[in-house]
Scaffold this motif. Structure first.
Motif, PDB file in Angstrom:
ATOM      1  N   GLY A  59       0.811  -1.207   0.000  1.00  0.00           N
ATOM      2  CA  GLY A  59       0.000   0.000   0.000  1.00  0.00           C
ATOM      3  C   GLY A  59       0.846   1.259   0.000  1.00  0.00           C
ATOM      4  O   GLY A  59       2.069   1.220  -0.205  1.00  0.00           O
ATOM      5  N   GLU A  60       0.200   2.364   0.257  1.00  0.00           N
ATOM      6  CA  GLU A  60       0.879   3.650   0.265  1.00  0.00           C
ATOM      7  C   GLU A  60       0.829   4.319   1.639  1.00  0.00           C
ATOM      8  O   GLU A  60       1.300   5.448   1.807  1.00  0.00           O
ATOM      9  CB  GLU A  60       0.257   4.571  -0.783  1.00  0.00           C
ATOM     10  N   ASP A  61       0.233   3.622   2.617  1.00  0.00           N
ATOM     11  CA  ASP A  61       0.198   4.145   3.979  1.00  0.00           C
ATOM     12  C   ASP A  61       0.493   2.993   4.931  1.00  0.00           C
ATOM     13  O   ASP A  61       0.973   1.936   4.516  1.00  0.00           O
ATOM     14  CB  ASP A  61      -1.151   4.804   4.279  1.00  0.00           C
ATOM     15  N   PHE A  62       0.215   3.191   6.194  1.00  0.00           N
ATOM     16  CA  PHE A  62       0.596   2.200   7.205  1.00  0.00           C
ATOM     17  C   PHE A  62      -0.622   1.547   7.841  1.00  0.00           C
ATOM     18  O   PHE A  62      -0.610   1.197   9.021  1.00  0.00           O
ATOM     19  CB  PHE A  62       1.505   2.850   8.244  1.00  0.00           C
ATOM     20  N   HIS A  63      -1.671   1.371   7.046  1.00  0.00           N
ATOM     21  CA  HIS A  63      -2.912   0.789   7.531  1.00  0.00           C
ATOM     22  C   HIS A  63      -3.330  -0.381   6.640  1.00  0.00           C
ATOM     23  O   HIS A  63      -2.933  -0.475   5.487  1.00  0.00           O
ATOM     24  CB  HIS A  63      -4.021   1.850   7.561  1.00  0.00           C
ATOM     25  N   ILE A 102      13.455  -5.510  -0.615  1.00  0.00           N
ATOM     26  CA  ILE A 102      12.185  -4.777  -0.707  1.00  0.00           C
ATOM     27  C   ILE A 102      11.972  -3.922   0.536  1.00  0.00           C
ATOM     28  O   ILE A 102      11.601  -2.742   0.457  1.00  0.00           O
ATOM     29  CB  ILE A 102      11.011  -5.762  -0.893  1.00  0.00           C
ATOM     30  N   ALA A 103      12.211  -4.516   1.709  1.00  0.00           N
ATOM     31  CA  ALA A 103      12.019  -3.780   2.961  1.00  0.00           C
ATOM     32  C   ALA A 103      12.940  -2.564   3.035  1.00  0.00           C
ATOM     33  O   ALA A 103      12.529  -1.474   3.468  1.00  0.00           O
ATOM     34  CB  ALA A 103      12.252  -4.713   4.142  1.00  0.00           C
ATOM     35  N   LEU A 143      12.080   4.813   0.692  1.00  0.00           N
ATOM     36  CA  LEU A 143      11.019   5.543   0.003  1.00  0.00           C
ATOM     37  C   LEU A 143      10.151   6.337   0.972  1.00  0.00           C
ATOM     38  O   LEU A 143       9.774   7.480   0.705  1.00  0.00           O
ATOM     39  CB  LEU A 143      10.151   4.567  -0.794  1.00  0.00           C
ATOM     40  N   HIS A 144       9.839   5.719   2.117  1.00  0.00           N
ATOM     41  CA  HIS A 144       8.929   6.355   3.082  1.00  0.00           C
ATOM     42  C   HIS A 144       9.654   7.032   4.241  1.00  0.00           C
ATOM     43  O   HIS A 144       9.014   7.450   5.205  1.00  0.00           O
ATOM     44  CB  HIS A 144       7.932   5.310   3.603  1.00  0.00           C
ATOM     45  N   LYS A 145      10.994   7.054   4.148  1.00  0.00           N
ATOM     46  CA  LYS A 145      11.809   7.771   5.141  1.00  0.00           C
ATOM     47  C   LYS A 145      11.499   7.297   6.574  1.00  0.00           C
ATOM     48  O   LYS A 145      11.263   8.090   7.483  1.00  0.00           O
ATOM     49  CB  LYS A 145      11.592   9.291   5.027  1.00  0.00           C
ATOM     50  N   GLU A 149      10.521  -0.632 -10.502  1.00  0.00           N
ATOM     51  CA  GLU A 149      10.170   0.675 -11.061  1.00  0.00           C
ATOM     52  C   GLU A 149       9.491   1.550 -10.010  1.00  0.00           C
ATOM     53  O   GLU A 149       9.812   2.728  -9.870  1.00  0.00           O
ATOM     54  CB  GLU A 149       9.246   0.474 -12.261  1.00  0.00           C
ATOM     55  N   ARG A 150       8.557   0.970  -9.277  1.00  0.00           N
ATOM     56  CA  ARG A 150       7.841   1.731  -8.258  1.00  0.00           C
ATOM     57  C   ARG A 150       8.759   2.185  -7.115  1.00  0.00           C
ATOM     58  O   ARG A 150       8.530   3.224  -6.501  1.00  0.00           O
ATOM     59  CB  ARG A 150       6.695   0.902  -7.691  1.00  0.00           C
ATOM     60  N   LEU A 151       9.801   1.389  -6.854  1.00  0.00           N
ATOM     61  CA  LEU A 151      10.694   1.714  -5.747  1.00  0.00           C
ATOM     62  C   LEU A 151      11.920   2.528  -6.199  1.00  0.00           C
ATOM     63  O   LEU A 151      12.852   2.731  -5.445  1.00  0.00           O
ATOM     64  CB  LEU A 151      11.158   0.420  -5.053  1.00  0.00           C
ATOM     65  N   GLY A 152      11.872   2.956  -7.460  1.00  0.00           N
ATOM     66  CA  GLY A 152      12.883   3.888  -7.931  1.00  0.00           C
ATOM     67  C   GLY A 152      14.205   3.280  -8.300  1.00  0.00           C
ATOM     68  O   GLY A 152      15.234   3.960  -8.305  1.00  0.00           O
TER      69      GLY A 152
END
Length: 258
Positions: free
Chosen positions: A150-154, A216-217, A223-225, A254-257
């Motif tokens: 996802g894009e958040d922590f939920h 990945i981790a 990415l999310h600092k 690609e998504r992780l730059g």
């Protein structure tokens, strides 16, 4: 278009609903309190009266309601009944399955010729549901999914798991020998919308080009600092990547730059 969604309140269901709305479609969430999943005629009447242009079956037995044999009823029998109903009314159906239809002892990458072999638990139920869905409705689409990002922590997804793991243990142990099937949630939702239009049979929805979980981790941390402490470990030791040349997702690299 109007789409009926089971499990609309889940992690994938919310992303799918948002994707459909962005594309100008209407969605209807299946309310199990209103339409019980173990009452065939109630389900048939609901689908007939709703008259959707397609049905996404994402729901799983995530919490107990006291129903007898609930896990099997929700994860397997419900899928079978919906496949029959959609066949009867000639409604496109997509059933969301899982990479867990392959056992932990089996090494990937998994192509479409690899036979599922899970013998117990959630993976076995998904495996049996796949068989029943395609037997009841040969025109249905079965989409095997990996771990969502996802894009958040939920929610029930990788980023939320990593955050919670660090909060609880002050360290995240991530295997360099585990290559998980995974994809970004928004990409998965888009793929499911595309698949329901004319796709038949089993499809693999995976965007991991071969990254291990430790890598990945670390990339998600950057990415999310986050200030996560990530410790490299050896287990689990498995390649879960799924292959399907028909599915074109942006890779997690690609998504992780990278």
């Amino acid at each position: 278009m109007k789409y009926l969604i089971t499990g609309a309140g889940g992690t994938v269901g919310r992303a799918l609903t948002a994707c459909l709305h962005d594309r100008g479609h209407v969605t209807i969430a299946w309310d199990k309190q209103h339409v019980p999943v173990n009452h065939y005629m109630a389900m048939e009447h609901f689908v007939r009266d709703t008259a959707p242009d397609g049905l996404f079956h994402l729901a799983v037995a995530s919490s107990s309601t006291g129903m007898e044999n609930e896990s099997w009823e929700v994860n397997v029998h419900w899928a079978s009944e919906l496949a029959w109903i959609t066949r009867k009314f000639q409604i496109p159906m997509l059933f969301a399955s899982s990479v867990t239809v392959f056992s932990d002892q089996t090494q990937g990458p998994f192509d479409l010729d690899r036979l599922p072999d899970a013998v117990d638990g959630y993976g076995f139920e998904k495996r049996k549901a796949e068989d029943l869905v395609l037997n009841q409705n040969p025109a249905a689409c079965v989409a095997r999914l990996g771990w969502q990002i996802g894009e958040d922590f939920h929610g029930n997804q990788m980023l939320a798991w990593l955050e919670q793991e660090y909060i609880e243990k002050n360290v995240i142990r991530a295997s360099r020998n585990w290559l998980p099937a995974c994809s970004f949630l928004r990409d998965t939702a888009g793929a499911l919308v595309d698949l329901i239009s004319g796709s038949v049979g089993v499809h693999h929805v995976d965007a991991n080009p071969g990254w291990d979980f430790h890598r990945i981790a670390q990339a998600l941390k950057k990415l999310h600092k986050r200030e996560w402490v990530i410790e490299e470990c050896e287990l689990p030791m498995q390649n879960q990547c799924m292959m399907d040349a028909r599915i074109h997702l942006p890779s997690i690299a690609e998504r992780l730059g990278a």
